[in-house]
Design an enzyme around this catalytic site. Structure first.
Site, mmCIF file in Angstrom:
data_model
loop_
_atom_site.group_PDB
_atom_site.id
_atom_site.type_symbol
_atom_site.label_atom_id
_atom_site.label_comp_id
_atom_site.label_asym_id
_atom_site.label_seq_id
_atom_site.Cartn_x
_atom_site.Cartn_y
_atom_site.Cartn_z
ATOM 1 N N ASN A 91 76.610 77.874 55.138
ATOM 2 C CA ASN A 91 75.360 77.439 55.764
ATOM 3 C C ASN A 91 74.726 78.672 56.403
ATOM 4 O O ASN A 91 75.149 79.099 57.473
ATOM 5 C CB ASN A 91 75.671 76.367 56.823
ATOM 6 C CG ASN A 91 74.445 75.984 57.631
ATOM 7 O OD1 ASN A 91 73.318 76.320 57.264
ATOM 8 N ND2 ASN A 91 74.655 75.286 58.738
ATOM 9 N N LYS A 130 71.915 78.933 57.706
ATOM 10 C CA LYS A 130 70.982 78.569 58.785
ATOM 11 C C LYS A 130 69.662 79.320 58.603
ATOM 12 O O LYS A 130 69.262 79.578 57.474
ATOM 13 C CB LYS A 130 71.621 78.826 60.155
ATOM 14 C CG LYS A 130 73.023 78.222 60.258
ATOM 15 C CD LYS A 130 73.550 78.172 61.648
ATOM 16 C CE LYS A 130 74.997 77.735 61.604
ATOM 17 N NZ LYS A 130 75.508 77.352 62.913
ATOM 18 N N HIS A 136 73.464 67.981 60.257
ATOM 19 C CA HIS A 136 74.102 69.088 60.983
ATOM 20 C C HIS A 136 73.828 68.912 62.479
ATOM 21 O O HIS A 136 72.756 68.442 62.877
ATOM 22 C CB HIS A 136 73.547 70.423 60.476
ATOM 23 C CG HIS A 136 74.320 71.596 60.990
ATOM 24 N ND1 HIS A 136 74.134 72.106 62.251
ATOM 25 C CD2 HIS A 136 75.304 72.332 60.425
ATOM 26 C CE1 HIS A 136 74.979 73.112 62.438
ATOM 27 N NE2 HIS A 136 75.700 73.272 61.337
ATOM 28 N N GLU A 163 72.951 70.903 64.674
ATOM 29 C CA GLU A 163 71.735 71.572 65.163
ATOM 30 C C GLU A 163 70.505 70.715 64.869
ATOM 31 O O GLU A 163 69.555 70.690 65.648
ATOM 32 C CB GLU A 163 71.625 72.977 64.550
ATOM 33 C CG GLU A 163 72.669 73.906 65.178
ATOM 34 C CD GLU A 163 73.140 75.037 64.284
ATOM 35 O OE1 GLU A 163 72.500 75.335 63.270
ATOM 36 O OE2 GLU A 163 74.188 75.636 64.633
ATOM 37 N N GLU A 211 82.668 68.808 62.008
ATOM 38 C CA GLU A 211 82.297 70.023 62.732
ATOM 39 C C GLU A 211 82.234 69.728 64.224
ATOM 40 O O GLU A 211 81.200 69.241 64.724
ATOM 41 C CB GLU A 211 80.925 70.516 62.268
ATOM 42 C CG GLU A 211 80.843 70.839 60.796
ATOM 43 C CD GLU A 211 79.773 71.881 60.520
ATOM 44 O OE1 GLU A 211 80.132 72.952 60.030
ATOM 45 O OE2 GLU A 211 78.607 71.633 60.837
ATOM 46 N N GLY A 234 79.626 78.218 66.028
ATOM 47 C CA GLY A 234 78.996 79.453 66.486
ATOM 48 C C GLY A 234 79.524 79.967 67.807
ATOM 49 O O GLY A 234 78.929 80.847 68.418
ATOM 50 N N SER A 277 83.378 77.929 63.430
ATOM 51 C CA SER A 277 83.995 79.258 63.610
ATOM 52 C C SER A 277 85.171 79.488 62.654
ATOM 53 O O SER A 277 86.166 80.097 63.036
ATOM 54 C CB SER A 277 84.418 79.464 65.069
ATOM 55 O OG SER A 277 83.281 79.392 65.921
HETATM 56 C C1 PEP Z 1 77.949 75.503 60.924
HETATM 57 O O1 PEP Z 1 76.895 75.761 61.460
HETATM 58 O O2 PEP Z 1 78.014 74.594 60.083
HETATM 59 C C2 PEP Z 1 79.126 76.299 61.297
HETATM 60 C C3 PEP Z 1 80.309 75.850 60.980
HETATM 61 O O3 PEP Z 1 78.871 77.460 61.978
HETATM 62 P P1 PEP Z 1 79.954 78.585 62.408
HETATM 63 O O4 PEP Z 1 80.866 78.802 61.233
HETATM 64 O O5 PEP Z 1 79.120 79.789 62.717
HETATM 65 O O6 PEP Z 1 80.684 78.053 63.580
#
Ligand code: PEP
Length: 249
Positions: free
Chosen positions: A9, A11, A94, A96, A166, A172, A211
């Site tokens: 992703n 973003k 997601h 976000e 998630e 992040g 992460s």
């Molecule tokens: C995500 O935004 O789906 C995600 C898992 O981000 P990150 O790997 O940066 O934590």
């Protein structure tokens, strides 16, 4: 046997130049990768990704869609548009989007349906905030998010869908769920699906996101109910992304 899937992703990152370099780097390292791999660039970079990845096994996905097909919806992109551009997947719900753009459970369910209607495989994101985890409501939150789709579209809808667990507190932040914490929720999700249809539950790929990095991916993905990863930050560096793909292979 479920084939593992690693989806990047991106973003709201990248331009044509650095995305070309990233895609070339991924392609250069694909020879030994047995996991299915997908990248989800910003919509404006989807055509570039489709062009660069043509003839390879790497798939392309969108990061969001509007559930309408076309019309007066300024700024939005529909399922048929993503499909027409060459996408196979689309990320839905997601955290976000849920947090900053008002994607409610109901809206997420409509987007999920629109994705499937237009030939895209939805990657449905679910997960709890830190406050919810600390309050002991992780399973209730994940269950509510899944029920929003299950109640509208039934268990059949998960025959051709991916779920990404998630935990919002891990996205992040550099804080990863421990393999045990992640497995516990993945098992909860699979058991919930299995209570409705064992075969659908067995076939549905459940990804971990939050992460994930090359050095923690193998331990997470080796858990029995974790079938790959949805990767944010680490999907922007070919070496890191490929490291995770290798761990999932
Ligand atoms: C995500 O935004 O789906 C995600 C898992 O981000 P990150 O790997 O940066 O934590």
């Amino acid at each position: 046997m479920r084939q593992s899937l690693v989806a990047g992703n991106w973003k709201m990152n990248g331009n044509r130049e650095d995305s070309s370099t990233l895609l070339e780097g991924i392609l250069a390292g694909m020879a030994d990768i047995k996991a299915e791999v997908a990248v989800c660039p910003p919509a404006i970079l989807v055509p570039l990704a489709v062009e660069k990845l043509a003839g390879s096994s790497v798939k392309v996905g969108g990061q969001n869609l509007d559930y309408h097909v076309s019309g007066a919806y300024t700024g939005e992109i529909s399922g048929p548009m993503l499909k027409d551009a060459g996408c196979d997947y689309v990320i839905i719900g997601h955290s976000e989007r849920r947090e900053y753009y008002g994607d409610t459970d109901e809206l997420v369910a409509r987007k999920f349906e629109a994705a499937q209607e237009h030939g895209l495989v939805p990657i449905l994101c679910v997960g709890e905030s830190l406050e919810e985890r600390e309050g002991g409501t992780t399973e209730a939150v994940v269950e509510r998010q899944l029920d929003a789709v299950l109640e509208q579209h039934g268990i059949e809808a998960f025959k051709n869908a991916v779920i990404a667990y998630e935990p919002v507190w891990a996205i992040g932040t550099g804080k990863t769920a421990t393999p045990e914490q992640a497995q516990e929720v993945h098992k909860f999700i699979r058991d919930k699906l299995a209570a409705l249809d064992a075969a659908v539950a067995e076939g549905c790929r459940l990804l971990y996101g939050g992460s994930m990095k090359p050095d923690n991916a193998a331990e997470l993905i080796s858990q029995p109910d974790i079938d790959g990863g949805l990767i944010g930050g680490a999907s922007l560096k070919a070496e890191d992304f490929l490291g995770i793909c290798a761990a999932a292979s």
